[in-house]
Design a protein around this motif. Structure first.
Motif, PDB file in Angstrom:
ATOM      1  N   UNK A  15     -14.327  10.014 -10.769  1.00 24.45           N
ATOM      2  CA  UNK A  15     -15.659  10.553 -10.480  1.00 24.45           C
ATOM      3  C   UNK A  15     -16.490   9.458  -9.828  1.00 24.45           C
ATOM      4  N   UNK A  16     -17.212   9.809  -8.757  1.00 21.07           N
ATOM      5  CA  UNK A  16     -18.009   8.843  -8.012  1.00 21.07           C
ATOM      6  C   UNK A  16     -19.451   8.807  -8.469  1.00 21.07           C
ATOM      7  N   UNK A  17     -20.161   7.781  -8.047  1.00 21.03           N
ATOM      8  CA  UNK A  17     -21.573   7.646  -8.396  1.00 21.03           C
ATOM      9  C   UNK A  17     -22.455   8.654  -7.672  1.00 21.03           C
ATOM     10  N   UNK A  18     -21.909   9.361  -6.698  1.00 21.51           N
ATOM     11  CA  UNK A  18     -22.671  10.422  -6.033  1.00 21.51           C
ATOM     12  C   UNK A  18     -22.580  11.739  -6.777  1.00 21.51           C
ATOM     13  N   UNK A  19     -21.813  11.795  -7.869  1.00 21.08           N
ATOM     14  CA  UNK A  19     -21.651  13.016  -8.641  1.00 21.08           C
ATOM     15  C   UNK A  19     -20.392  13.786  -8.325  1.00 21.08           C
ATOM     16  N   UNK A  20     -19.613  13.364  -7.320  1.00 25.63           N
ATOM     17  CA  UNK A  20     -18.373  14.048  -6.978  1.00 25.63           C
ATOM     18  C   UNK A  20     -17.273  13.747  -7.973  1.00 25.63           C
ATOM     19  N   UNK A  21     -16.482  14.777  -8.283  1.00 26.11           N
ATOM     20  CA  UNK A  21     -15.335  14.648  -9.179  1.00 26.11           C
ATOM     21  C   UNK A  21     -14.099  15.028  -8.365  1.00 26.11           C
TER      22      UNK A  21
ATOM     23  N   UNK B 246       0.846  -1.191   0.000  1.00 27.68           N
ATOM     24  CA  UNK B 246       0.000   0.000   0.000  1.00 27.68           C
ATOM     25  C   UNK B 246       0.881   1.240   0.000  1.00 27.68           C
ATOM     26  N   UNK B 247       0.674   2.106  -0.993  1.00 24.85           N
ATOM     27  CA  UNK B 247       1.396   3.379  -1.079  1.00 24.85           C
ATOM     28  C   UNK B 247       0.572   4.509  -0.482  1.00 24.85           C
ATOM     29  N   UNK B 248      -0.730   4.551  -0.801  1.00 29.49           N
ATOM     30  CA  UNK B 248      -1.614   5.565  -0.235  1.00 29.49           C
ATOM     31  C   UNK B 248      -3.064   5.173  -0.492  1.00 29.49           C
ATOM     32  N   UNK B 249      -3.939   5.802   0.250  1.00 32.64           N
ATOM     33  CA  UNK B 249      -5.372   5.714  -0.011  1.00 32.64           C
ATOM     34  C   UNK B 249      -5.895   7.132  -0.141  1.00 32.64           C
ATOM     35  N   UNK B 250      -6.824   7.325  -1.071  1.00 28.20           N
ATOM     36  CA  UNK B 250      -7.430   8.632  -1.287  1.00 28.20           C
ATOM     37  C   UNK B 250      -8.931   8.543  -1.118  1.00 28.20           C
ATOM     38  N   UNK B 251      -9.474   9.245  -0.132  1.00 32.35           N
ATOM     39  CA  UNK B 251     -10.892   9.140   0.187  1.00 32.35           C
ATOM     40  C   UNK B 251     -11.762   9.744  -0.917  1.00 32.35           C
ATOM     41  N   UNK B 252     -12.825   9.006  -1.256  1.00 36.20           N
ATOM     42  CA  UNK B 252     -13.827   9.466  -2.214  1.00 36.20           C
ATOM     43  C   UNK B 252     -15.186   9.304  -1.535  1.00 36.20           C
ATOM     44  N   UNK B 253     -15.501  10.182  -0.572  1.00 31.58           N
ATOM     45  CA  UNK B 253     -16.721  10.003   0.222  1.00 31.58           C
ATOM     46  C   UNK B 253     -17.974  10.138  -0.623  1.00 31.58           C
ATOM     47  N   UNK B 254     -19.018   9.441  -0.197  1.00 32.00           N
ATOM     48  CA  UNK B 254     -20.285   9.472  -0.917  1.00 32.00           C
ATOM     49  C   UNK B 254     -20.712   8.077  -1.300  1.00 32.00           C
TER      50      UNK B 254
END
Length: 562
Positions: free
Chosen positions: A143-149, A114-122
């Motif tokens: 881009x997430x299914x909640x519409x966040x980019x 594991x190098x890093x994790x990047x949160x994509x809340x939603x």
């Protein structure tokens, strides 16, 4: 991993059987978690693959012969500059999902950490990350299914910016990058995907947004960029809606051309009930001939509706649903169309395409492979659509019925078959096959996945010779998790040198020997995944879209330990 997540896995197996594949396979206006039958009928002897019955030949319009070599002609400058990374949804224009410039291989894969994790809340009905992240130099976009980019630093995982309205998309979806912009589906006033938006790649600031989903329709697909245009498509529901592919001007968002994937403007005579034809995945493209290849989803309703059993509300072939279309990239004109499943009554979205170059398999022309939830792959002449071969994979049962009266079990079901992205390399086509049945009544409208039993049978991963359609190898994937009765492989296919990367739903990340299918590496993620990995250099990034609180969905970056 903590006991709470294991408990969540057990609950998921029992309670959300039909939930966690891709909405690419759905045709329901409402995102509802369906309830399958309480028990699984015993296996029958009818488990051998059944051949599909496509149209005798595709219908064609004249068009230029595809060239034997795929170039980057017409690509955005970012795609050209970062062609050695992962700049497009399926890495390259041909949608091969194949990487040969990475130090990751069978001798080094055990050094991944594991190098890093990047949160994509939603989140949405299907989690938040049914997609492939893009990697362009020192940036990662998703881009997430909640519409966040979101934009991340590729070295550290630091979030650089986040943009977009919040709501819910059925998916799969994602981002595209070009001409200094990040393109993604934008949530509209119905809190669904209704627009294509362009964001400044450095800041996330919205530059333009164009609404193209009207009449209650929705956008879900990951956009694709080429020749100064952004390509997206509507999903082909609810009633009265024809799935439509759009080409937008990248600078302004203006519509350049459209192509309706349902040929009949009257929706086979009954627009009050009928719809269909969504293009759920990004296309493959031959830039030399200017041909854009899209897979097309199913007609609706399926299998029927009250008073209209077995698709009788929509007589005829219902073209071009459950098939493939080849379009002129500049005009959207149809060059040829093909139906894998005319008058489909079992939601057999034929939505996956990849283009194999002739030099990879010793032929005098390229081979376009089309595949989907029907569990049948087709090799085509990309110039004409002529079927060169067809190969059935996975378990098939009752899927060749044209009509039925009593309730019936069908394999592959609405969340089965080849349901996530495929790959091709060195003359071999790779796909995961989900052996999940669905249960249908002839005169009932069925939502995508309703009555489908996931997590009940092992998935297969198959390798098929591009030149002949012969199966090179076919392996069954068994879960190592005691709480999971079956490993549903929903992670798509990604070739890296002599390895084939994928994942099973409950976070089991896998690498297979590309020549034998043997599993040679496993890593347990901290969550479940119905997305597919991207690779650049010594790093592979998996989307982990479904987690237990207090965790949030995230990108998981693994890198070779030095």
């Amino acid at each position: 991993m903590g006991s709470r997540f294991y408990a969540a896995r057990r609950m998921a197996v029992a309670a959300i059987t039909a939930v966690l594949v891709l909405a690419a396979c759905a045709s329901s206006e409402d995102a509802i978690d369906p309830t399958p039958p309480a028990s699984t009928p015993p296996e029958s002897a009818e488990a051998a693959p059944a051949e599909a019955t496509p149209s005798a030949s595709p219908e064609t319009n004249s068009g230029p012969e595809p060239a034997a070599e795929t170039s980057l002609l017409g690509s955005p400058p970012e795609v050209v500059a970062h062609a050695d990374d992962w700049p497009l949804p399926n890495r390259d224009l041909a949608a091969t999902r194949a990487v040969f410039n990475s130090p990751i291989n069978s001798t080094t894969v055990d050094r991944l950490e594991v190098a890093w994790t990047g949160d994509v809340p939603g989140g949405s009905t299907w989690g938040n990350l049914a997609t492939s992240p893009l990697i362009l130099g020192d940036r990662v976009f998703v881009a997430g299914l909640d519409g966040g980019v979101h934009a991340f630093d590729a070295t550290t995982g630091e979030n650089l910016w986040t943009a977009g309205n919040r709501g819910g998309m059925y998916g799969p979806s994602g981002a595209a990058v070009g001409w200094g912009k990040v393109f993604a589906i934008k949530i509209g006033n119905r809190l669904r995907g209704q627009m294509v938006a362009a964001h400044d790649a450095d800041t996330g600031e919205e530059i333009w947004a164009t609404e193209i989903a009207d009449g209650g329709s929705e956008l879900n697909v990951q956009p694709f960029v080429h020749d100064g245009m952004v390509f997206a498509s509507t999903s082909g529901f609810p009633a009265g809606v024809r799935g439509t592919i759009y080409a937008l001007d990248q600078a302004t968002g203006d519509v350049v051309w459209t192509f309706a994937t349902v040929e009949d403007e009257s929706l086979w005579g009954n627009p009050d009930i009928n719809s269909g034809g969504g293009a759920w995945y990004p296309p493959a493209l031959d830039p030399d001939s200017g041909t854009l290849f899209y897979g097309v989803g199913n007609p609706y309703p399926f299998p029927g509706a009250p008073g209209w059993p077995a698709g009788s509300s929509r007589p005829g072939d219902n073209r071009w649903t459950s098939g493939t279309v080849a379009l002129d990239v500049k005009t959207g004109e149809l060059r040829w169309g093909f139906q894998a499943f005319p008058h489909d009554i079992f939601d057999r979205d034929h939505v996956l395409v990849t283009l194999a170059e002739a030099e990879d398999h010793g032929l005098d022309h390229d081979v376009l492979v089309s595949a989907g939830k029907g569990g049948v792959a087709f090799g085509h002449d990309p110039a004409t659509g002529e079927v060169l071969w067809r190969t059935s994979v996975g378990v098939h049962r009752n899927d060749n019925l044209n009509g039925f009266s009593a309730p019936v079990e069908v394999l592959p079901g609405a969340q089965g078959g080849m349901v996530t992205p495929v790959a091709v390399a060195d003359g071999v086509f790779y796909a995961a096959v989900v052996n999940a049945p669905s249960y249908y009544e002839s005169d009932q409208v069925t939502s995508g996945g309703e009555g489908t039993q996931l997590f009940t049978r092992p998935s297969n991963v198959v390798a098929i010779d591009i030149a002949t359609g012969d199966i090179v190898w076919d392996v069954e994937i068994i879960s190592k998790l005691p709480e999971v009765p079956s490993a549903d492989v929903l992670g798509g296919m990604t070739v890296v040198n002599d390895l084939l990367f994928t994942s099973a739903f409950f976070g089991e990340l896998l690498a297979l020997d590309r020549h034998t299918g043997e599993v040679v590496w496993r890593h347990q993620a901290q969550g479940a995944t119905n997305g597919w990995p991207s690779v650049a250099g010594d790093m592979i990034i998996y989307p982990i879209g479904l987690v237990e609180e207090p965790q949030v969905p995230h990108l998981l970056a693994l890198r070779l330990k030095q």
